[in-house]
Design an enzyme around this catalytic site. Structure first.
Site, PDB file in Angstrom:
ATOM      1  N   TRP A 101     -68.908 -43.054 -47.080  1.00 45.03           N
ATOM      2  CA  TRP A 101     -68.380 -43.791 -45.933  1.00 45.03           C
ATOM      3  C   TRP A 101     -68.531 -45.292 -46.102  1.00 45.03           C
ATOM      4  O   TRP A 101     -67.624 -46.055 -45.784  1.00 45.03           O
ATOM      5  CB  TRP A 101     -69.035 -43.316 -44.637  1.00 45.03           C
ATOM      6  N   ASP A 171     -72.316 -48.793 -39.256  1.00 42.21           N
ATOM      7  CA  ASP A 171     -71.560 -47.595 -38.891  1.00 42.21           C
ATOM      8  C   ASP A 171     -72.591 -46.517 -38.553  1.00 42.21           C
ATOM      9  O   ASP A 171     -73.345 -46.077 -39.418  1.00 42.21           O
ATOM     10  CB  ASP A 171     -70.697 -47.171 -40.091  1.00 42.21           C
ATOM     11  N   LYS A 195     -69.012 -36.951 -33.846  1.00 39.44           N
ATOM     12  CA  LYS A 195     -70.143 -36.331 -34.531  1.00 39.44           C
ATOM     13  C   LYS A 195     -71.233 -35.980 -33.504  1.00 39.44           C
ATOM     14  O   LYS A 195     -71.704 -34.879 -33.450  1.00 39.44           O
ATOM     15  CB  LYS A 195     -70.723 -37.275 -35.589  1.00 39.44           C
TER      16      LYS A 195
END
Ligand code: PLP
Length: 360
Positions: A101, A171, A195
């Site tokens: 990511w 993030d 999530k």
């Protein structure tokens, strides 16, 4: 029909109480005769929903007044572009690449300026967090970027990098609201909510006010300017109304269950159950470096691809769903977000014990 234990990395399990509350409100939200999906985003009803959601989030995280909260679309991935588009002034930014990511975010930022990778753990398949005490931060960097919890590799920063005064952009998609945070350590905190917080379709951005460009940026699409979204209080255009409403219910659920301290206590307890078993198992092995382990995503392997596949199939048959590892790493991964009950982790560990005994 029973509910399974869903170990998906995202979209992921939501608290049953929240789903039940949403179901009760579905046809007639608080006597207004329509569902939240059907109401105007300019209505008083919805204004209350978004205002209350923001306030509850502020209470949970202790967000200071000089930070703005934005409810946006485009998921976590949109922020990979929105951050550099708004924050790169000198054209330089420093990225720590600790997994897929952050690597994606770094690559995206390179489209907009000189995004530098100042540390990486790719040499060992991203199984650890790079040493944050040995960073060489560029004097002209506008910010330092991290992915705080790498969902795929199951690593988490347990200490934030010292950014030498540069704003830290994080993030937090896969660790959002999993434990208390000190918001002032960050310039920007963002995450897709699917999530740990709500349904897909909402990204939350918490940004220090001085990082929002004061003037409109001539070459940045209107929708991608933080200023546009902040000035309009996330209502420049139609926001993801339903998703924001569900996030609001999750915030209330967290507040009613001991806030982020309570969440952390439960998350540590659940993760400990699984790590303790993994650490003594002769069949299964956790893949992330011990000191960098995530409380949310726990990847593990047997070392034998066929046996991994057998485990995944038998686990599914036993009501333990979505335990397969990410396609880029294989093996297994148990994502045990806030809403995964302790009983779910206990069931997984019991199943693993049985599997180990049968396949030793
Ligand atoms: C899932 C994930 C993303 C991507 O989120 P989307 O909302 O699908 O764009 C970004 N960062 C992390 C850490 C993630 O886990």
């Amino acid at each position: 029909m029973g509910r399974v234990y869903n170990f998906s990395a995202g979209p992921a399990v939501l608290p049953e109480e929240v789903l039940q509350a949403a179901a009760n409100d579905m046809l007639d939200y608080k006597g207004c005769g329509m569902s939240v999906m059907e109401m105007s985003h300019r209505s008083k009803m919805f204004e209350e929903i978004i205002t209350e959601a923001e306030q509850d989030l502020r209470d949970l995280m202790g967000i200071p007044d000089n930070y703005r909260v934005l409810f946006l679309q485009g998921g976590g991935s949109m922020q990979f572009a929105q951050v550099p588009l708004n924050l790169m002034k000198t054209g330089v930014a420093d990225y720590i690449v600790s997994g897929s990511w952050s690597k994606k975010a770094w690559k995206e930022a390179k489209k907009f300026g000189d995004a530098r990778c100042i540390a990486s753990s790719e040499d060992k398949t991203f199984s650890y967090i790079p040493d944050v005490d040995a960073l060489e931060i560029d004097d002209d960097a506008d910010y330092v970027y991290i992915c705080e919890n790498e969902t795929i590799y199951g690593t988490k920063y347990h200490k934030l990098p010292d950014t030498k005064g540069k704003p830290l952009v994080a993030d937090v998609s896969s660790c959002f609201l999993s434990e208390p945070v000190n918001v002032e350590d960050y310039g920007v905190i963002f995450g897709g909510v699917q999530k740990n917080v709500g349904p897909a379709g909402v990204a939350i951005v918490i940004i220090r006010e001085d990082l929002i460009p004061e003037e409109e940026l001539p070459n940045v699409p209107t929708m991608l300017q933080y200023k546009t979204q902040a000035d309009a209080k996330s209502l420049y255009n139609t926001p993801p109304c339903w998703g924001i409403y569900i996030c609001g219910l999750v915030f209330k659920w967290l507040k009613a269950n001991g806030g982020l301290e309570g969440a952390k206590r439960r998350n540590v307890e659940k993760a400990q159950l699984l790590y303790d078993y993994l650490d003594q198992s002769k069949l299964f092995k956790a893949t992330a470096a011990k000191e960098d382990r995530s409380l949310m995503n726990i990847p593990f392997v047997t070392g034998d691809k066929d046996l991994d596949a057998k485990f995944v199939a038998e686990a599914k048959a036993a009501g333990l769903e979505n335990i397969k590892g990410h396609r880029s790493v294989g093996g297994m991964r148990a994502s045990i977000y806030n809403a995964m009950p302790k009983a779910g982790v206990e069931a997984l560990v019991e199943f693993m014990k049985k599997f180990e005994a049968e396949n030793a």
